[in-house]
Design a protein around this motif. Sequence first.
Motif, PDB file in Angstrom:
ATOM      1  N   PRO A 277       0.658  -1.177  -0.116  1.00  0.00           N
ATOM      2  CA  PRO A 277      -0.099  -0.284  -0.123  1.00  0.00           C
ATOM      3  C   PRO A 277       0.683   1.351  -0.186  1.00  0.00           C
ATOM      4  O   PRO A 277       0.152   2.326  -0.187  1.00  0.00           O
ATOM      5  CB  PRO A 277      -1.085   0.054   1.339  1.00  0.00           C
ATOM      6  CG  PRO A 277       0.113  -0.921   2.101  1.00  0.00           C
ATOM      7  CD  PRO A 277       0.470  -2.289   1.198  1.00  0.00           C
ATOM      8  N   ALA A 278       2.404   1.069   0.452  1.00  0.00           N
ATOM      9  CA  ALA A 278       2.949   2.058   0.321  1.00  0.00           C
ATOM     10  C   ALA A 278       4.388   2.359  -0.961  1.00  0.00           C
ATOM     11  O   ALA A 278       4.140   0.995  -1.392  1.00  0.00           O
ATOM     12  CB  ALA A 278       3.437   2.104   1.479  1.00  0.00           C
ATOM     13  N   ALA A 279       4.877   2.664  -0.783  1.00  0.00           N
ATOM     14  CA  ALA A 279       6.497   2.610  -1.667  1.00  0.00           C
ATOM     15  C   ALA A 279       6.855   1.658  -0.809  1.00  0.00           C
ATOM     16  O   ALA A 279       7.967   1.723   0.556  1.00  0.00           O
ATOM     17  CB  ALA A 279       6.474   4.047  -2.510  1.00  0.00           C
ATOM     18  N   PHE A 280       7.716   1.212  -2.278  1.00  0.00           N
ATOM     19  CA  PHE A 280       9.032  -0.021  -1.351  1.00  0.00           C
ATOM     20  C   PHE A 280       9.725   1.193  -1.062  1.00  0.00           C
ATOM     21  O   PHE A 280      10.811   2.274  -1.966  1.00  0.00           O
ATOM     22  CB  PHE A 280       9.309  -0.634  -2.446  1.00  0.00           C
ATOM     23  CG  PHE A 280       8.583  -2.259  -2.654  1.00  0.00           C
ATOM     24  CD1 PHE A 280       8.701  -3.236  -1.568  1.00  0.00           C
ATOM     25  CD2 PHE A 280       7.329  -2.296  -3.720  1.00  0.00           C
ATOM     26  CE1 PHE A 280       7.290  -4.583  -1.624  1.00  0.00           C
ATOM     27  CE2 PHE A 280       6.125  -3.406  -3.716  1.00  0.00           C
ATOM     28  CZ  PHE A 280       6.242  -4.439  -3.046  1.00  0.00           C
ATOM     29  N   GLN A 281      11.170   0.435  -0.371  1.00  0.00           N
ATOM     30  CA  GLN A 281      12.489   0.810   0.134  1.00  0.00           C
ATOM     31  C   GLN A 281      12.932   0.571  -0.602  1.00  0.00           C
ATOM     32  O   GLN A 281      13.028  -1.453  -0.748  1.00  0.00           O
ATOM     33  CB  GLN A 281      12.628   0.935   1.943  1.00  0.00           C
ATOM     34  CG  GLN A 281      11.329   1.488   2.023  1.00  0.00           C
ATOM     35  CD  GLN A 281      11.633   2.043   4.164  1.00  0.00           C
ATOM     36  OE1 GLN A 281      12.610   1.536   4.126  1.00  0.00           O
ATOM     37  NE2 GLN A 281       9.982   1.418   4.744  1.00  0.00           N
ATOM     38  N   LYS A 282      14.573   0.963  -0.942  1.00  0.00           N
ATOM     39  CA  LYS A 282      15.411   0.243  -1.391  1.00  0.00           C
ATOM     40  C   LYS A 282      16.263  -0.781  -0.120  1.00  0.00           C
ATOM     41  O   LYS A 282      15.779  -0.240   1.143  1.00  0.00           O
ATOM     42  CB  LYS A 282      16.730   1.106  -1.403  1.00  0.00           C
ATOM     43  CG  LYS A 282      16.768   1.836  -2.561  1.00  0.00           C
ATOM     44  CD  LYS A 282      17.688   2.501  -3.017  1.00  0.00           C
ATOM     45  CE  LYS A 282      17.587   3.615  -4.533  1.00  0.00           C
ATOM     46  NZ  LYS A 282      18.276   4.767  -5.290  1.00  0.00           N
TER      47      LYS A 282
END
Length: 304
Positions: A277-282
């Motif tokens: 539901p949110a942006a993926f992180q590195k």
Amino acid sequence: METTYQDKSPKKDSNKIYFLIIVILALLGTNAYLFFKDKKANDRIVTLSDEKSRMETEIDKIEAELDKANNSNLKLSDDMKKEQEIARQKITQLREQLKKGQLSQGQLAKAQEDIKQLRYFVTKYTADIDELKKQNATLRTERDSLRTTVNDVTAKATDLEKQNEELNTKVKAAAAIKVATISVTPLKVKNSGKETDVTRASTAKKLRITFNVADNAIAEKGMHDIYLRIIDPSGNLIVSDNTTMFNADNEDMQYTYKTAIEFANDGKVYNVDWTNPAAFQKGTYNVMLYADGYAMGKTTVSLR
């Protein structure tokens, strides 16, 4: 004439002497009779008094025996309680009779017979008490033996229950489905709906977890709930707003996503898609699967 008169006078004196002797002997006889009569009466009074004292002592002994028999803290039957009450009433009556004073020979004989019956009763009553003690001792022995047996059986039952629980736990653990192979693929979803594999966090939209279940003949065939836990590169569990708890490995935990699969023990490959539901992180994401109350398998995926 003078000679004749002198001869009769001594004869009259002799008659008086004989009469006096007879009177004296009669008085002596009467006194002796009265003396022996009084002595006999006194002896009888003394005898009655002594017998009265002896009976009072005997009553005291009987009452003491009755009290001793009742000091055993035994639970008496209704009949024994009634017998004891009758005995104590008889003791009270005998004491009242003996306190009245001198007893006639008939009253004395009656009191002696009453005491004899009372003695017989108390002897029987004491024997009943002793028998009751023996029965109680036997019952206590049987109770203790039964209690020991019950404790042994309870201990064995507890051990068996513990063994059964351990066995059930082992069976449950053995019956839980496990992954044979597992992999995670980051996916980009185009506007057209087409999905493509990516490696960058900026373009990834969801993760596809692909796995198959290891062969398990005792696992229940049918639907199995699958719980997915995903830990982000910062070490935080990703959860949704409507996430609830589940239990696995005896621990209550939150999950990221829940779904279900139908297991048939046929080596089928399953895909579980999770959209972030949110942006993926590195960084690296840890992906863990749970089913049937146990960890099912885990893997990792890294995004640039």
